[in-house]
Design an enzyme around this catalytic site. Structure first.
Site, PDB file in Angstrom:
ATOM      1  N   SER A 297     -40.957   5.515  89.186  1.00  0.00           N
ATOM      2  CA  SER A 297     -40.128   6.707  89.005  1.00  0.00           C
ATOM      3  C   SER A 297     -39.488   7.185  90.301  1.00  0.00           C
ATOM      4  O   SER A 297     -40.091   7.095  91.380  1.00  0.00           O
ATOM      5  CB  SER A 297     -40.973   7.850  88.431  1.00  0.00           C
ATOM      6  OG  SER A 297     -41.473   7.517  87.156  1.00  0.00           O
ATOM      7  N   HIS A 347     -43.909  13.761  83.573  1.00  0.00           N
ATOM      8  CA  HIS A 347     -44.956  12.759  83.328  1.00  0.00           C
ATOM      9  C   HIS A 347     -46.353  13.375  83.339  1.00  0.00           C
ATOM     10  O   HIS A 347     -47.214  12.992  82.526  1.00  0.00           O
ATOM     11  CB  HIS A 347     -44.846  11.626  84.360  1.00  0.00           C
ATOM     12  CG  HIS A 347     -43.676  10.720  84.135  1.00  0.00           C
ATOM     13  ND1 HIS A 347     -43.562   9.928  83.019  1.00  0.00           N
ATOM     14  CD2 HIS A 347     -42.553  10.506  84.871  1.00  0.00           C
ATOM     15  CE1 HIS A 347     -42.428   9.251  83.070  1.00  0.00           C
ATOM     16  NE2 HIS A 347     -41.799   9.575  84.181  1.00  0.00           N
TER      17      HIS A 347
END
Length: 420
Positions: A297, A347
């Site tokens: 990410s 997340h």
């Protein structure tokens, strides 16, 4: 207290009274057509009128569109006086009839208008685009937020998980959809058809998207997945033109390296959580050899945070980048106690933990600008997801591996972020 007869007369008057109608400040053709649609005698006539209205809206100038939004916001708003009267009546006599009248009065006519407009062919996509345009105007005209709230309320129902369809996007998918994947990619730009082919065709590369039956050719959100041996440390490694393809059965890790929302008009409606969970379930069933599910990410807030803190991120010092990245992800918080970084909030709220941080992981111009090239793996440990979600939700605790916590402690003395 009023007698039964008097109370009955009062309720009868309230229930029969027509809602207060404000005089329109924008009685143009579109506004007049909207009023006519709300009074349409039949579904067939309403459908035709709805189609005409949606087509007319597309031709409005910016100035006319502003007036149209103001018409929706003001002329088709609730009547607070009537709601107050009915609420008082319901408190005295909470019958189904009074409740129905109160519920009807509490719903602004524009909500019914949006439902009526949705009868037209392809209307859902048009209404999503309408909200996208409306959102661009809220900073200048925040009062339009009332209309936005109603569209958002409807979209939450229309686009709930029960209506979404998961589709595997492959190199054989229709060209019209592939073109949209290229256009909507928001994390790692797809430069050309060859670049897209490398992300879709090999056996160790996957792409999945959510679609809605009312918008069957336009994805709502999609995720790109790489099947790897071990946890990757850079996006260059995953997207390299010369990389060696891995047979799917040799992979032990599924890497979610790009998640892109496609519809600006659906901002605020979360699809990512459901998408990741569904893909994890499907991949687990399809490939039992996959033992780890991680992301690779971006860290979009790292450079801004470092600049605000007076910290210089030294791209030639990987250890400094890794330490400060770990400290930022674990310690930099908003005033509500949640992580400062938006991707981290997403997340962690979905039950992941901060697994590894990497320096030099994204050497693109965008990657160097937003995070000095740093990236992070979030790990979705299926046995800990529920526990992580609860800890994050209740205590705002950031779940992280021991290695990341050690890096954060090493950096703590040199970087002490303040709440946003």
């Amino acid at each position: 207290m009023a007698s039964t007869g008097t109370l009955g007369e009062m309720l009868s008057t309230l229930l029969e009274r027509q809602p207060f109608q404000r005089k329109s400040a924008a009685d143009g053709s579109v506004a007049a057509s909207c009023r006519a649609l709300l009074e349409a005698p039949s579904e067939a006539s309403g459908r035709q009128l709805a189609e005409e209205i949606l087509q007319a809206i597309k031709t409005l100038t910016d100035e006319d569109r502003d007036r149209f939004y103001q018409f929706l916001n003001d002329d088709l708003d609730i009547d607070p006086d009537r709601i107050a009267e009915l609420a008082t009546a319901y408190k005295v006599t909470p019958t189904p009839k009074v409740y129905k009248a109160l519920a009807h009065a509490a719903e602004p006519p524009r909500q019914d208008l949006f439902r009526q407009l949705n009868q037209a062919p392809d209307a859902t996509a048009d209404l999503v685009q309408l909200r996208a345009d409306l959102l661009t105007r809220l900073k200048v005209k925040p009062d339009l937020g009332r209309t936005d709230h109603d569209l958002f309320h409807l979209f939450q129902s229309w686009f709930n998980r029960g209506f979404l369809v998961l589709r595997h996007i492959t190199w054989e998918s229709p060209a019209s959809i592939l073109e949209k994947i290229i256009a909507y990619e928001a994390v790692h730009e797809i430069h050309n058809w060859g670049d897209l082919r490398r992300r879709l065709l090999p056996a160790d590369r996957k792409c999945f998207a959510f679609f809605h039956p009312a918008m069957p050719d336009d994805p709502l959100i999609f995720v790109e997945v790489a099947l790897t041996k071990g946890v990757p440390e850079s996006i260059q490694e995953l997207l390299s033109e010369g990389r060696e393809e891995l047979r799917a059965e040799e992979a032990n890790t599924a890497v979610f390296y790009s998640i892109s929302n496609c519809q600006a008009g659906l901002a605020g409606i979360s699809f990512g959580n459901s998408l990741i969970k569904q893909v994890v379930r499907d991949l687990s069933a399809e490939a039992p050899n996959l033992k780890r599910f991680v992301t690779l990410s971006p860290i979009p807030g790292l450079s801004r945070w470092a600049e605000r803190e007076g910290i210089t991120l030294q791209t030639d010092d990987p250890q400094q980048i890794r330490q400060l990245t770990a400290h930022y992800l674990l310690a930099a918080k908003k005033s509500d106690g949640r992580p400062l970084d938006p991707v981290a909030r997403f997340h962690l709220a979905n039950g992941a933990l901060v697994h590894k941080v990497h320096a030099g992981a994204d050497t693109s111009k965008k990657g160097l600008t937003q995070s000095a090239g740093a990236m992070v793996n979030y790990l979705y440990d299926l046995s800990r997801i529920s526990q992580n979600i609860e800890q994050f939700d209740r205590k705002k605790e950031v779940s992280a591996s021991g290695a990341v916590r050690t890096l954060a402690k090493q950096a703590a003395r040199g970087a002490r972020p303040q709440p946003e």
